[in-house]
Design an enzyme around this catalytic site. Structure first.
Site, short mmCIF file in Angstrom:
data_model
loop_
_atom_site.label_atom_id
_atom_site.label_comp_id
_atom_site.label_asym_id
_atom_site.label_seq_id
_atom_site.Cartn_x
_atom_site.Cartn_y
_atom_site.Cartn_z
N GLY A 311 -1.10 11.39 9.08
CA GLY A 311 -2.24 10.48 9.16
C GLY A 311 -2.09 9.25 8.28
N GLY A 312 -1.04 9.21 7.45
CA GLY A 312 -0.84 8.08 6.54
C GLY A 312 -0.26 6.87 7.23
N SER A 363 -1.91 21.55 3.36
CA SER A 363 -1.20 20.89 2.26
C SER A 363 0.21 21.46 2.15
CB SER A 363 -1.95 21.10 0.95
OG SER A 363 -1.17 20.67 -0.15
N LYS A 431 12.04 3.21 -5.43
CA LYS A 431 11.61 3.55 -6.78
C LYS A 431 12.32 4.80 -7.32
CE LYS A 431 7.13 1.31 -6.23
NZ LYS A 431 7.53 0.63 -4.99
N GLU A 564 5.79 0.50 -14.06
CA GLU A 564 6.24 -0.60 -13.21
C GLU A 564 7.43 -1.32 -13.85
OE1 GLU A 564 3.83 -3.73 -10.44
OE2 GLU A 564 3.31 -3.72 -12.57
#
Length: 668
Positions: A311-312, A363, A431, A564
């Site tokens: 659903g993302g 999940s 990342k 970051e």
């Protein structure tokens, strides 16, 4: 039932009138056919032929009326008729003519077959022509009445509009504006880089110059809106055209795909057809991805495919792409029911209620639920897109990142291997390369898990590594847009920060293509193009919305957030020399790295134990497991987390100018 009968009776006068008209047109068609067949020296035969056919005429008309009636000709609404309806008329006329010729052959054979064939041609032309002519007359009358009302209501003409592109799409744009009673604007000129088209007209609208002439033409013709109608325009050239159009301060829109026609071939009536506003994907456009559809279809067609996090942002686009390859069943697995449900409804609305889609709530942390899903549905292919991905939030809650990203992935891999999954594709991130944050470090461990399962199971396991995705949940562009709409300031964390960007569609397509390569244990790295400076991106968006950075829209530097870093990397140092090419020019592959399995699983066990302890212990354990992880986080006395370094402040005009100048320099 009574109401239906009343409706049928009410429609009878119209049908009877059309039948009478058609009888007259059939007689006229045969008369024309006789005149053409018997001309010049054979003209003397006309009276005899007519005299021979007259006794047959009532039967011919009766046959035509029966065929037309039961063939549904009088059920067609000719106001909305298209090529299919004209083909139906042709087929019915041919059938009626065939019946007449067969009866004539069985009886006396006195009719001239050439007259019958020519007559059928003229019947199609006259019957269809009269209907289309009547439709045209009504349409013109309606437009005239509407235009008159518009002029009476508005007291002024429609907004002058310039169209970019004099090809098929440009012609569609002109036609769209005219058919919509100029509600889209009044096209007064067209531009096209094809010099052979200059001074020609497209549906009455002149081609006045090339794309570079747009600013001059905007001033000359007082243009207030520009429509880009070149659907093939992509990449750097599209950005150039958009920037040029935006510099005129006109409203800029794009033509939707003119091939998006309805089943009757009518583009103006097709869902979504028309003019749309520009979006960020347009001015950050890249060249269209070329896919090997046969290769992708080979491992998706007629297979049960599971997408976690379906659903993302990325997961839902993967589902949209996968369903086109006609899987046996598509399983949308997500913990958030709202997004998953909306995606299922979208797919059912588009492909029909019987589309093989099943939405499953659960999940990846729940191994029992995963086993249940694999046991019931037996998926052959798994795309793993479920993850916690928000960098600052995971710095505050590292235990949750580890539970979901690391051990959730381990649960999924274990269940998949135990239930005979053929192919497992993990979505990773840039990342994960030399990470400075918890999220990136957990994704690097996921890549290590992929490689351990590839080495120790029969399941083909691979990871696909790419950068930021335009329009995904939590991405920087929606934040910038919201800040601009609220009047600013636009916030960036550092003037020099750069990121790789890719559209959601492009990312999903390349993930599917990478999955087809199927070299187990490999980490596929997508070609993200050149990195984009966030300062440059912010200024583009500000100008896109009609403001000037540092003049009427401030830019505020807030400092780097926890975890970051200034720039992202797609490859680790150890991978640089070993990075290889694949059959696809936008996908590269890093070979599997040797992992000491006993040591790795012992470290995983220690990480599991640390979940019950302090977050600092979790971060320390992550550092032990990923040697390239250098955290950019500092835990304050009040237990909040901040970055180790970062500048903040509102940039004045001079600072903005310097930052903009730096942002426009080439990136190494």
């Amino acid at each position: 039932m009574k109401q239906d009968n009343r409706q049928i009776i009410k429609g009878l006068p119209r049908r009877i009138a059309l039948m009478c008209l058609d009888c007259g047109l059939i007689v006229l068609s045969y008369l024309i056919a006789i005149m053409l067949r018997f001309d010049a020296e054979n003209a003397y035969m006309r009276p005899g032929v007519i005299e021979t056919m007259l006794p047959w005429l009532p039967y011919i008309l009766l046959i035509y009326m029966i065929v037309f009636w039961f063939g549904g000709l009088y059920e067609i609404l000719w106001e909305y008729a298209g090529v299919r309806d004209l083909a139906q008329l042709t087929l019915l006329a041919g059938l009626a003519t065939g019946i007449v010729m067969l009866i004539d052959l069985m009886l006396e054979g006195v009719l001239y077959r050439t007259v019958l064939v020519l007559g059928a041609v003229f019947i199609v032309a006259l019957v269809g022509g009269v209907r289309f002519l009547w439709r045209g007359v009504r349409s013109l009358a309606a437009q005239a009445r509407s235009s008159k009302k518009d002029r009476r209501r508005k007291g002024e003409r429609a907004a002058p509009l310039l169209i970019v592109g004099a090809g098929n799409a440009g012609a569609w744009a002109v036609n769209l504006c005219k058919n919509k009673n100029r509600s889209f604007g009044d096209p007064v000129c067209i531009v096209d880089d094809d010099l052979t088209k200059k001074n020609l007209r497209v549906q009455g609208v002149p081609v006045r110059g090339t794309i570079s002439d747009i600013p001059e033409l905007v001033r000359k013709y007082h243009i207030v809106e520009i429509v880009i109608a070149i659907t093939s325009l992509k990449g750097e050239r599209l950005r150039e055209v958009i920037n040029l159009c935006n510099s005129t301060h006109c409203r800029v829109r794009m033509l939707s795909d003119p091939q998006a026609v309805d089943e009757n071939g009518n583009p103006a009536a097709a869902p979504g057809f028309g003019l749309r506003e520009l979006n960020t994907a347009d001015f950050l456009s890249r060249d269209e991805v070329q896919l090997n559809n046969a290769q992708i279809s080979e491992y998706l067609h007629d297979k049960v495919v599971l997408v976690t996090g379906g659903g993302g942002s990325i997961g839902s686009e993967l589902c949209r792409q996968i369903i086109r390859y006609r899987p046996k069943q598509l399983l949308i697995f997500d913990i958030y029911e709202n997004c998953a449900y909306e995606l299922e409804m979208e797919l059912r609305n588009k492909y029909g209620s019987k589309v093989p889609v099943v939405t499953l709530i659960g999940s990846i942390r729940d191994k029992q639920r995963l086993d249940e899903v694999f046991e019931i549905y037996r998926p052959s292919v798994v795309f793993h897109a479920a993850a916690h991905k928000h960098v600052p939030l995971m710095e505050v809650s590292p235990a949750e990142a580890v539970k979901n990203n690391v051990f959730g992935t381990k649960n999924l891999l274990t269940s998949a291997a135990e239930h005979g999954v053929e192919r497992f594709v993990q979505l990773s991130t840039d990342k994960a390369v030399n990470p400075t944050n918890v999220m990136g470090c957990t994704k690097r461990i996921c890549e290590m898990l992929i490689q351990t399962f590839a080495q120790n199971t029969t399941m083909k396991c691979m990871a696909v590594r790419f950068g930021n995705v335009l329009g995904s949940h939590g991405s920087v562009i929606p934040l910038f847009e919201e800040q601009i709409k609220q009047g600013g300031p636009v916030t960036i964390t550092h003037p020099e920060i750069v990121r790789y960007f890719m559209t959601i569609t492009e990312a999903a397509q390349l993930v599917l293509q990478a999955g087809a390569l199927a070299k187990s244990g490999s980490i596929y790295v997508l070609d993200m193009g050149e990195p984009v400076r966030i300062m440059d991106l912010a200024t583009r968006l500000i100008r896109f919305y009609g403001y000037e950075p540092g003049v009427n829209m401030d830019i505020k530097v807030t400092g780097l957030r926890p975890g970051e870093k200034l720039y992202e990397e797609l490859m680790m140092d150890a991978e640089q020399d070993k990075m290889g090419k694949t059959a696809h020019d936008k996908i590269f592959v890093a070979p599997p790295m040797q992992i000491d399995l006993p040591s790795f699983y012992a470290q995983l066990q220690e990480l599991q134990e640390h979940l019950e302890n302090k977050d600092d212990a979790i971060v320390e354990q992550l550092q032990k497991m990923v040697s390239s992880y250098h955290p950019n986080r500092h835990v304050n006395e009040d237990h909040t987390v901040s970055a180790k370094s970062g500048n903040t402040g509102l940039l004045d005009k001079a600072e903005v100018a310097r930052a903009l100048n730096d942002a426009q320099k080439p990136t190494a």
